[in-house]
Design an enzyme around this catalytic site. Structure first.
Site, PDB file in Angstrom:
ATOM      1  N   GLY A  13       0.818  -1.224   0.000  1.00  0.00           N
ATOM      2  CA  GLY A  13       0.000   0.000   0.000  1.00  0.00           C
ATOM      3  C   GLY A  13       0.841   1.258   0.000  1.00  0.00           C
ATOM      4  O   GLY A  13       0.685   2.127   0.864  1.00  0.00           O
ATOM      5  N   TYR A 156     -12.507  -1.821  12.266  1.00  0.00           N
ATOM      6  CA  TYR A 156     -11.146  -1.284  12.105  1.00  0.00           C
ATOM      7  C   TYR A 156     -10.338  -1.540  13.379  1.00  0.00           C
ATOM      8  O   TYR A 156      -9.195  -2.013  13.330  1.00  0.00           O
ATOM      9  CB  TYR A 156     -11.246   0.210  11.800  1.00  0.00           C
ATOM     10  CG  TYR A 156      -9.929   0.892  11.493  1.00  0.00           C
ATOM     11  CD1 TYR A 156      -9.321   0.740  10.247  1.00  0.00           C
ATOM     12  CD2 TYR A 156      -9.302   1.704  12.427  1.00  0.00           C
ATOM     13  CE1 TYR A 156      -8.124   1.374   9.954  1.00  0.00           C
ATOM     14  CE2 TYR A 156      -8.109   2.340  12.149  1.00  0.00           C
ATOM     15  CZ  TYR A 156      -7.520   2.180  10.904  1.00  0.00           C
ATOM     16  OH  TYR A 156      -6.321   2.815  10.620  1.00  0.00           O
TER      17      TYR A 156
HETATM   18  P1  NAP Z   1      -4.414   5.728   2.399  1.00  0.00           P
HETATM   19  O1  NAP Z   1      -3.844   7.091   2.155  1.00  0.00           O
HETATM   20  O2  NAP Z   1      -5.859   5.489   2.251  1.00  0.00           O
HETATM   21  O3  NAP Z   1      -3.576   4.690   1.492  1.00  0.00           O
HETATM   22  C1  NAP Z   1      -3.877   3.339   1.569  1.00  0.00           C
HETATM   23  C2  NAP Z   1      -2.884   2.560   0.729  1.00  0.00           C
HETATM   24  O4  NAP Z   1      -3.168   1.164   0.872  1.00  0.00           O
HETATM   25  C3  NAP Z   1      -2.993   2.865  -0.756  1.00  0.00           C
HETATM   26  O5  NAP Z   1      -1.702   2.766  -1.324  1.00  0.00           O
HETATM   27  C4  NAP Z   1      -3.897   1.733  -1.278  1.00  0.00           C
HETATM   28  O6  NAP Z   1      -3.682   1.424  -2.644  1.00  0.00           O
HETATM   29  C5  NAP Z   1      -3.412   0.594  -0.411  1.00  0.00           C
HETATM   30  N1  NAP Z   1      -4.380  -0.500  -0.265  1.00  0.00           N
HETATM   31  C6  NAP Z   1      -5.602  -0.473   0.281  1.00  0.00           C
HETATM   32  N2  NAP Z   1      -6.164  -1.697   0.259  1.00  0.00           N
HETATM   33  C7  NAP Z   1      -5.255  -2.522  -0.319  1.00  0.00           C
HETATM   34  C8  NAP Z   1      -5.222  -3.900  -0.650  1.00  0.00           C
HETATM   35  N3  NAP Z   1      -6.262  -4.713  -0.366  1.00  0.00           N
HETATM   36  N4  NAP Z   1      -4.116  -4.399  -1.237  1.00  0.00           N
HETATM   37  C9  NAP Z   1      -3.056  -3.612  -1.533  1.00  0.00           C
HETATM   38  N5  NAP Z   1      -3.018  -2.285  -1.258  1.00  0.00           N
HETATM   39  C10 NAP Z   1      -4.107  -1.757  -0.657  1.00  0.00           C
HETATM   40  O7  NAP Z   1      -4.077   5.243   3.885  1.00  0.00           O
HETATM   41  P2  NAP Z   1      -2.979   5.761   4.946  1.00  0.00           P
HETATM   42  O8  NAP Z   1      -3.605   6.791   5.778  1.00  0.00           O
HETATM   43  O9  NAP Z   1      -1.692   6.024   4.269  1.00  0.00           O
HETATM   44  O10 NAP Z   1      -2.876   4.441   5.846  1.00  0.00           O
HETATM   45  C11 NAP Z   1      -1.823   3.495   5.710  1.00  0.00           C
HETATM   46  C12 NAP Z   1      -1.912   2.531   6.887  1.00  0.00           C
HETATM   47  O11 NAP Z   1      -1.794   3.266   8.115  1.00  0.00           O
HETATM   48  C13 NAP Z   1      -3.245   1.775   6.968  1.00  0.00           C
HETATM   49  O12 NAP Z   1      -3.026   0.468   7.428  1.00  0.00           O
HETATM   50  C14 NAP Z   1      -4.016   2.582   8.006  1.00  0.00           C
HETATM   51  O13 NAP Z   1      -4.991   1.795   8.647  1.00  0.00           O
HETATM   52  C15 NAP Z   1      -2.904   2.984   8.943  1.00  0.00           C
HETATM   53  N6  NAP Z   1      -3.235   4.156   9.764  1.00  0.00           N
HETATM   54  C16 NAP Z   1      -3.500   5.364   9.191  1.00  0.00           C
HETATM   55  C17 NAP Z   1      -3.802   6.446  10.017  1.00  0.00           C
HETATM   56  C18 NAP Z   1      -4.093   7.821   9.489  1.00  0.00           C
HETATM   57  O14 NAP Z   1      -4.467   8.692  10.288  1.00  0.00           O
HETATM   58  N7  NAP Z   1      -3.937   8.080   8.202  1.00  0.00           N
HETATM   59  C19 NAP Z   1      -3.836   6.274  11.401  1.00  0.00           C
HETATM   60  C20 NAP Z   1      -3.569   5.028  11.939  1.00  0.00           C
HETATM   61  C21 NAP Z   1      -3.255   3.971  11.107  1.00  0.00           C
HETATM   62  P3  NAP Z   1      -4.512   2.205  -3.822  1.00  0.00           P
HETATM   63  O15 NAP Z   1      -3.944   3.604  -3.872  1.00  0.00           O
HETATM   64  O16 NAP Z   1      -4.204   1.435  -5.059  1.00  0.00           O
HETATM   65  O17 NAP Z   1      -5.946   2.197  -3.415  1.00  0.00           O
END
Ligand code: NAP
Length: 248
Positions: A13, A156
């Site tokens: 991701g 989640y």
């Molecule tokens: P994001 O901006 O929504 O990006 C998500 C990424 O994951 C994208 O590259 C997406 O690919 C990829 N993805 C989603 N489902 C997938 C799958 N089934 N197989 C392969 N790739 C997949 O999310 P983010 O905020 O960067 O979050 C990254 C991680 O940190 C996640 O696990 C999230 O739960 C965790 N997190 C985030 C936050 C926050 O505040 N942002 C806080 C706590 C934890 P596409 O672009 O192709 O869709």
């Protein structure tokens, strides 16, 4: 010598948000990067180009992290192309928030599959080359919601809490092979996932944060760099919160 010189890192991701920031940070520090995405084809190609400009080898793979067979194929493809896997960051994740009474079985399954089963899927593959090398670092992306819970995020939270239990168990299973497995638990980080924290009303969220602001993806990437490299050589089975103090 850079901190990750000649290491091979596989990051799931990474087409957007935190994963993209980790890929850039690792490339800056000398790692060769294999990364995945689900549908952001153009962003993945652009990232590949950006990473290659650091003088390392980088390749993006379209691969559904929730699909076991696809993860098996991904690991085989990466090993064929890069020779091994030294670092794995299980970062891919989604949220489908709803109060429990409205949360459908499909929404529940989607989140558990993308966030938790994905971690099992790829970890099971990457420990093979790591056991052979008698070295490795696995970093699993949880959330402070997996520690504290949050109304409207039961699926989640369950997936992210599951990652913590999984990581602590794996750390015990493979520690004797010099493979470390740790968790990062971000708080609110500025990405597409937290788009609702923009504009008016955001202040009420930030009041809950001791540091008084949202975090940047680069701040999570710095922690991932620490856990990936030898600076953390005696750290395993731990949860590092990157949350501006929200879990104090
Ligand atoms: P994001 O901006 O929504 O990006 C998500 C990424 O994951 C994208 O590259 C997406 O690919 C990829 N993805 C989603 N489902 C997938 C799958 N089934 N197989 C392969 N790739 C997949 O999310 P983010 O905020 O960067 O979050 C990254 C991680 O940190 C996640 O696990 C999230 O739960 C965790 N997190 C985030 C936050 C926050 O505040 N942002 C806080 C706590 C934890 P596409 O672009 O192709 O869709």
């Amino acid at each position: 010598m850079k901190l990750l010189e000649n290491k091979v890192a596989l990051i799931t991701g990474a087409s957007r948000g935190i994963g993209e920031a980790i890929a850039i940070k690792f490339a800056e520090n000398g790692a060769n990067i294999a990364f995945t995405y689900l549908s952001s084809e153009e962003r993945a190609r652009a990232l590949e180009e950006k990473l290659n400009a650091f003088g390392i080898k980088a390749k993006g793979y379209k691969s559904d992290a929730g699909d076991y067979k696809a993860s098996e194929q991904l690991a085989a493809d990466v090993i064929k192309e890069f020779g091994t896997i030294d670092i794995c960051v299980n970062n891919a994740g989604i949220s489908k928030d709803n109060l429990l009474l409205r949360l459908t079985p499909e929404q529940w399954d989607d989140v558990i599959q993308a966030n938790l089963k994905s971690v099992y899927n790829l970890t099971r593959q990457v420990i093979k080359p790591m056991m052979k090398a008698r070295a490795g670092s696995i970093i699993n992306m949880s959330s402070i919601v997996g520690i504290k819970g949050n109304a409207g995020q039961s699926s989640y939270a369950a997936s992210k809490a599951g990652i913590i239990g999984f990581t602590k168990s794996i750390a015990q299973e493979i520690g004797s092979r010099n493979i470390r497995c740790n968790v990062i638990a971000p708080g609110f980080i500025e990405t597409d996932m937290t788009h609702y924290l923009k504009g008016e009303g955001a202040e009420k969220w930030f009041e809950k944060i001791p540091l008084g602001r949202i975090g940047k993806p680069e701040e999570v990437a710095n922690t991932a760099l620490f856990l990936a490299c030898d600076m953390s050589s005696y750290v395993t089975g731990q949860v590092l919160s990157v949350c501006g103090g929200m879990t104090m």
